[in-house]
Design a protein around this motif. Structure first.
Motif, PDB file in Angstrom:
ATOM      1  N   GLY A 305       0.805  -1.213   0.000  1.00 13.60           N
ATOM      2  CA  GLY A 305       0.000   0.000   0.000  1.00 13.60           C
ATOM      3  C   GLY A 305       0.834   1.256   0.000  1.00 13.60           C
ATOM      4  N   VAL A 306       0.131   2.369   0.052  1.00 13.01           N
ATOM      5  CA  VAL A 306       0.752   3.691   0.052  1.00 13.01           C
ATOM      6  C   VAL A 306       0.175   4.484   1.211  1.00 13.01           C
ATOM      7  CG1 VAL A 306       1.052   5.840  -1.240  1.00 13.01           C
ATOM      8  CG2 VAL A 306       1.041   3.655  -2.444  1.00 13.01           C
ATOM      9  N   VAL A 307       1.038   5.202   1.929  1.00 10.61           N
ATOM     10  CA  VAL A 307       0.574   6.061   3.013  1.00 10.61           C
ATOM     11  C   VAL A 307      -0.233   7.216   2.422  1.00 10.61           C
ATOM     12  CG1 VAL A 307       1.262   7.593   4.895  1.00 10.61           C
ATOM     13  CG2 VAL A 307       2.505   5.445   4.504  1.00 10.61           C
ATOM     14  N   ALA A 308      -1.467   7.354   2.895  1.00 10.76           N
ATOM     15  CA  ALA A 308      -2.336   8.434   2.417  1.00 10.76           C
ATOM     16  C   ALA A 308      -2.382   9.605   3.384  1.00 10.76           C
ATOM     17  CB  ALA A 308      -3.752   7.911   2.183  1.00 10.76           C
ATOM     18  N   ALA A 309      -2.175   9.333   4.685  1.00 13.14           N
ATOM     19  CA  ALA A 309      -2.240  10.389   5.692  1.00 13.14           C
ATOM     20  C   ALA A 309      -1.469   9.961   6.925  1.00 13.14           C
ATOM     21  CB  ALA A 309      -3.689  10.705   6.051  1.00 13.14           C
ATOM     22  N   ARG A 310      -0.985  10.945   7.670  1.00 10.29           N
ATOM     23  CA  ARG A 310      -0.285  10.682   8.932  1.00 10.29           C
ATOM     24  C   ARG A 310      -0.699  11.749   9.939  1.00 10.29           C
ATOM     25  NH1 ARG A 310       6.215  10.197  10.374  1.00 10.29           N
ATOM     26  NH2 ARG A 310       6.024  11.082  12.474  1.00 10.29           N
ATOM     27  N   ASP A 311      -1.183  11.308  11.116  1.00  9.09           N
ATOM     28  CA  ASP A 311      -1.626  12.235  12.151  1.00  9.09           C
ATOM     29  C   ASP A 311      -1.096  11.775  13.503  1.00  9.09           C
ATOM     30  OD1 ASP A 311      -3.532  14.045  10.645  1.00  9.09           O
ATOM     31  OD2 ASP A 311      -4.396  12.077  10.179  1.00  9.09           O
ATOM     32  N   ALA A 312      -0.444  12.687  14.227  1.00  6.48           N
ATOM     33  CA  ALA A 312       0.087  12.370  15.554  1.00  6.48           C
ATOM     34  C   ALA A 312      -1.047  12.332  16.576  1.00  6.48           C
ATOM     35  CB  ALA A 312       1.129  13.403  15.953  1.00  6.48           C
ATOM     36  N   GLU A 313      -0.984  11.349  17.467  1.00  6.38           N
ATOM     37  CA  GLU A 313      -1.937  11.238  18.571  1.00  6.38           C
ATOM     38  C   GLU A 313      -1.156  10.918  19.838  1.00  6.38           C
ATOM     39  OE1 GLU A 313      -5.072   8.514  17.738  1.00  6.38           O
ATOM     40  OE2 GLU A 313      -5.866   9.709  16.076  1.00  6.38           O
ATOM     41  N   GLY A 314      -0.551  11.940  20.426  1.00  9.22           N
ATOM     42  CA  GLY A 314       0.268  11.729  21.604  1.00  9.22           C
ATOM     43  C   GLY A 314       1.482  10.883  21.255  1.00  9.22           C
ATOM     44  N   PRO A 315       1.701   9.775  21.982  1.00 13.00           N
ATOM     45  CA  PRO A 315       2.863   8.926  21.700  1.00 13.00           C
ATOM     46  C   PRO A 315       2.671   8.027  20.478  1.00 13.00           C
ATOM     47  CG  PRO A 315       1.587   7.989  23.489  1.00 13.00           C
ATOM     48  CD  PRO A 315       0.949   9.323  23.163  1.00 13.00           C
ATOM     49  N   LEU A 316       1.477   8.060  19.876  1.00 16.47           N
ATOM     50  CA  LEU A 316       1.167   7.199  18.736  1.00 16.47           C
ATOM     51  C   LEU A 316       0.962   8.028  17.470  1.00 16.47           C
ATOM     52  CD1 LEU A 316      -1.353   4.772  20.473  1.00 16.47           C
ATOM     53  CD2 LEU A 316       1.096   4.411  20.097  1.00 16.47           C
ATOM     54  N   VAL A 317       0.973   7.345  16.355  1.00  9.70           N
ATOM     55  CA  VAL A 317       0.725   7.985  15.063  1.00  9.70           C
ATOM     56  C   VAL A 317      -0.347   7.181  14.333  1.00  9.70           C
ATOM     57  CG1 VAL A 317       1.699   8.605  12.820  1.00  9.70           C
ATOM     58  CG2 VAL A 317       3.066   8.905  14.894  1.00  9.70           C
ATOM     59  N   ARG A 318      -1.383   7.882  13.877  1.00 10.38           N
ATOM     60  CA  ARG A 318      -2.455   7.261  13.100  1.00 10.38           C
ATOM     61  C   ARG A 318      -2.095   7.401  11.619  1.00 10.38           C
ATOM     62  NH1 ARG A 318      -7.734   5.829  14.221  1.00 10.38           N
ATOM     63  NH2 ARG A 318      -7.279   6.469  16.363  1.00 10.38           N
ATOM     64  N   VAL A 319      -2.043   6.259  10.930  1.00  9.83           N
ATOM     65  CA  VAL A 319      -1.589   6.237   9.544  1.00  9.83           C
ATOM     66  C   VAL A 319      -2.732   5.763   8.651  1.00  9.83           C
ATOM     67  CG1 VAL A 319       0.136   5.358   7.925  1.00  9.83           C
ATOM     68  CG2 VAL A 319       0.740   5.691  10.340  1.00  9.83           C
ATOM     69  N   GLY A 320      -3.133   6.606   7.700  1.00 11.52           N
ATOM     70  CA  GLY A 320      -4.109   6.214   6.705  1.00 11.52           C
ATOM     71  C   GLY A 320      -3.410   5.553   5.534  1.00 11.52           C
ATOM     72  N   LEU A 321      -3.934   4.422   5.091  1.00 10.20           N
ATOM     73  CA  LEU A 321      -3.298   3.629   4.031  1.00 10.20           C
ATOM     74  C   LEU A 321      -4.265   3.404   2.877  1.00 10.20           C
ATOM     75  CD1 LEU A 321      -1.843   0.858   6.359  1.00 10.20           C
ATOM     76  CD2 LEU A 321      -0.506   2.683   5.301  1.00 10.20           C
ATOM     77  N   ASP A 322      -3.709   3.363   1.680  1.00  8.33           N
ATOM     78  CA  ASP A 322      -4.465   2.913   0.512  1.00  8.33           C
ATOM     79  C   ASP A 322      -3.832   1.610   0.044  1.00  8.33           C
ATOM     80  OD1 ASP A 322      -5.775   2.429  -1.815  1.00  8.33           O
ATOM     81  OD2 ASP A 322      -5.453   4.418  -2.695  1.00  8.33           O
ATOM     82  N   CYS A 323      -4.512   0.496   0.354  1.00  2.98           N
ATOM     83  CA  CYS A 323      -4.010  -0.831  -0.022  1.00  2.98           C
ATOM     84  C   CYS A 323      -4.966  -1.497  -1.013  1.00  2.98           C
ATOM     85  CB  CYS A 323      -3.861  -1.710   1.215  1.00  2.98           C
ATOM     86  SG  CYS A 323      -2.696  -1.105   2.437  1.00  2.98           S
ATOM     87  N   GLY A 324      -5.605  -0.687  -1.821  1.00  3.08           N
ATOM     88  CA  GLY A 324      -6.699  -1.190  -2.649  1.00  3.08           C
ATOM     89  C   GLY A 324      -8.010  -0.976  -1.938  1.00  3.08           C
ATOM     90  N   VAL A 325      -7.974  -1.005  -0.615  1.00  2.82           N
ATOM     91  CA  VAL A 325      -9.046  -0.536   0.265  1.00  2.82           C
ATOM     92  C   VAL A 325      -8.402   0.422   1.252  1.00  2.82           C
ATOM     93  CG1 VAL A 325     -10.511  -2.578   0.080  1.00  2.82           C
ATOM     94  CG2 VAL A 325      -8.714  -2.500   1.822  1.00  2.82           C
ATOM     95  N   ARG A 326      -9.208   1.293   1.836  1.00  5.98           N
ATOM     96  CA  ARG A 326      -8.697   2.241   2.820  1.00  5.98           C
ATOM     97  C   ARG A 326      -8.577   1.555   4.178  1.00  5.98           C
ATOM     98  NH1 ARG A 326      -6.560   7.309   1.317  1.00  5.98           N
ATOM     99  NH2 ARG A 326      -7.414   7.767  -0.749  1.00  5.98           N
ATOM    100  N   LEU A 327      -7.407   1.667   4.795  1.00  5.09           N
ATOM    101  CA  LEU A 327      -7.155   1.119   6.120  1.00  5.09           C
ATOM    102  C   LEU A 327      -6.558   2.197   7.018  1.00  5.09           C
ATOM    103  CD1 LEU A 327      -5.529  -2.346   5.262  1.00  5.09           C
ATOM    104  CD2 LEU A 327      -7.881  -1.935   6.010  1.00  5.09           C
ATOM    105  N   VAL A 328      -6.697   1.991   8.320  1.00  5.71           N
ATOM    106  CA  VAL A 328      -6.062   2.855   9.306  1.00  5.71           C
ATOM    107  C   VAL A 328      -5.213   1.982  10.210  1.00  5.71           C
ATOM    108  CG1 VAL A 328      -6.415   4.426  11.250  1.00  5.71           C
ATOM    109  CG2 VAL A 328      -7.916   4.558   9.272  1.00  5.71           C
ATOM    110  N   ALA A 329      -3.949   2.355  10.388  1.00  8.80           N
ATOM    111  CA  ALA A 329      -3.039   1.657  11.301  1.00  8.80           C
ATOM    112  C   ALA A 329      -2.616   2.615  12.400  1.00  8.80           C
ATOM    113  CB  ALA A 329      -1.818   1.139  10.539  1.00  8.80           C
TER     114      ALA A 329
END
Length: 362
Positions: A305-329
């Motif tokens: 996949g490809v990283v679509a978005a990156r957002d910091a959430e304190g000590p963690l990072v929320r990563v939006g992915l396009d892997c043919g479907v949209r996922l959040v890690a």
């Protein structure tokens, strides 16, 4: 008696929604139940009916073998005879009274020495320092005022505690400290409790059992960790914070596994049985592992996949992915920096089969 609470309630609002909630809550093995759901799902309506503050249109409430409500038989035990302790979002303390007088407000029938002893015990139970008993509410922090409200609810020795969003009016540091104190206080008191909240962290920190409300009904009831890990349907999954809920089609079943397809993406999941061809695949964001390139792994699902978005959430990072479907890690900051995660970066998402929870589409 095992102090079981059983209710089956219906409340109809003219021109609005209907609430129909039923549950059986034995408190002996699980003293704290969390009533969890988004705003407007009916949580407070249920709590007010249990307290006797509102009369439902239909239904029945039984606690510890005693019928508190039976609309059909016109039985409605008044709030004071139910002997419940109530704590609301706002502590609603008397500003002209000191802390000790606020805590002891419901103890007027006791002798002075007994009342003072009960106040001290209740204050100690919730972690209120003795020197605070002489102060007025205006001289306290928000967290201290809420402790006073909890002590006031505990002091008369209620049969059941009902708490409606007790921490939501506090700032983040106060909420974090009071979550732990709330759980300890309830355990130490020996009084069963029903806690209304929409806060995931509060539910996980405080509850033994969780009842998830969606659109006016309880959709899932069980141990907190089990419900968060294994929601029964897509609506519950979304409410408990499962970030990835994908419509899928079951393509094959073999060896206890199900092969499903979400658009162009094929996933392998544990087969729960009983599914039609159409289902939802639920994957928590923290269950998705990101790598630079595929490596030897036990994961059954490797998605480029490809990283679509990156957002910091304190000590963690929320990563939006396009892997043919949209996922959040959800990954740590250190992992995000090591992988140089940024929009446009190519990565591989790894998901174990047991992390893909299949639930019915209907």
């Amino acid at each position: 008696m095992d102090r079981t609470l059983t209710f089956d309630l219906e409340r109809r609002f003219p021109g609005g929604p209907s609430i129909r909630a039923r549950a059986e809550l034995p408190f002996a093995a699980a003293p704290v139940t969390v009533l969890f759901g988004p705003s407007g799902s009916g949580k407070t309506t249920v709590l007010r009916a249990l307290a006797g503050l509102d009369l439902p249109d239909a239904g029945r409430i039984v606690f510890d073998g005693e019928t508190w409500l039976d609309v059909a038989r016109r039985v409605a035990v008044p709030p004071q005879r139910r002997r419940v302790g109530l704590v609301f979002q706002e502590p609603a303390l008397f500003p002209h009274l000191g802390v000790a007088a606020n805590v002891g407000y419901g103890l007027g029938a006791l002798r002075r020495a007994d009342r003072e002893a009960r106040v001290r015990d209740a204050a100690a139970l919730v972690g209120l320092a003795p020197e605070l008993l002489a102060r007025r509410p205006a001289e306290l922090s928000g967290g201290e005022r809420q402790r006073v409200a909890l002590a006031r609810a505990l002091a008369p020795g209620p049969r059941l505690l009902l708490l409606d969003e007790p921490l939501s009016a506090l700032d983040a540091p106060a909420r974090e400290a009071l979550r732990r104190a709330l759980r300890r206080s309830i355990e130490a008191s020996g009084i069963p409790a029903l806690v209304v909240t929409h806060d995931r962290l509060e539910a996980l920190a405080v509850g033994d059992r969780i009842a998830v409300m969606v659109d006016g009904e309880i959709r899932q009831l069980g141990p907190v960790d089990r419900v968060f890990a294994a929601p029964v349907d897509a609506a519950v999954a979304r409410v408990v914070g499962t970030e990835n809920v994908l419509p899928v089609r079951v393509e094959a079943r073999r060896d206890g596994l199900a092969v499903v397809r979400a658009g162009p993406v094929e996933l392998v999941a544990l087969d729960p049985g009983g599914l039609d061809r159409e289902a939802f695949a639920c994957i928590r964001a923290e269950e998705i592992v990101l790598e630079d390139a595929p490596a030897p792994t036990s994961a059954r699902n490797l998605l480029a996949g490809v990283v679509a978005a990156r957002d910091a959430e304190g000590p963690l990072v929320r990563v939006g992915l396009d892997c043919g479907v949209r996922l959040v890690a959800l990954v740590t900051r250190a992992s995000a920096e090591t992988l140089r995660l940024a929009p446009g970066r190519r990565v591989c998402a790894l998901v174990k089969a047991q992390a893909v929870r299949l639930v019915p589409r209907g």
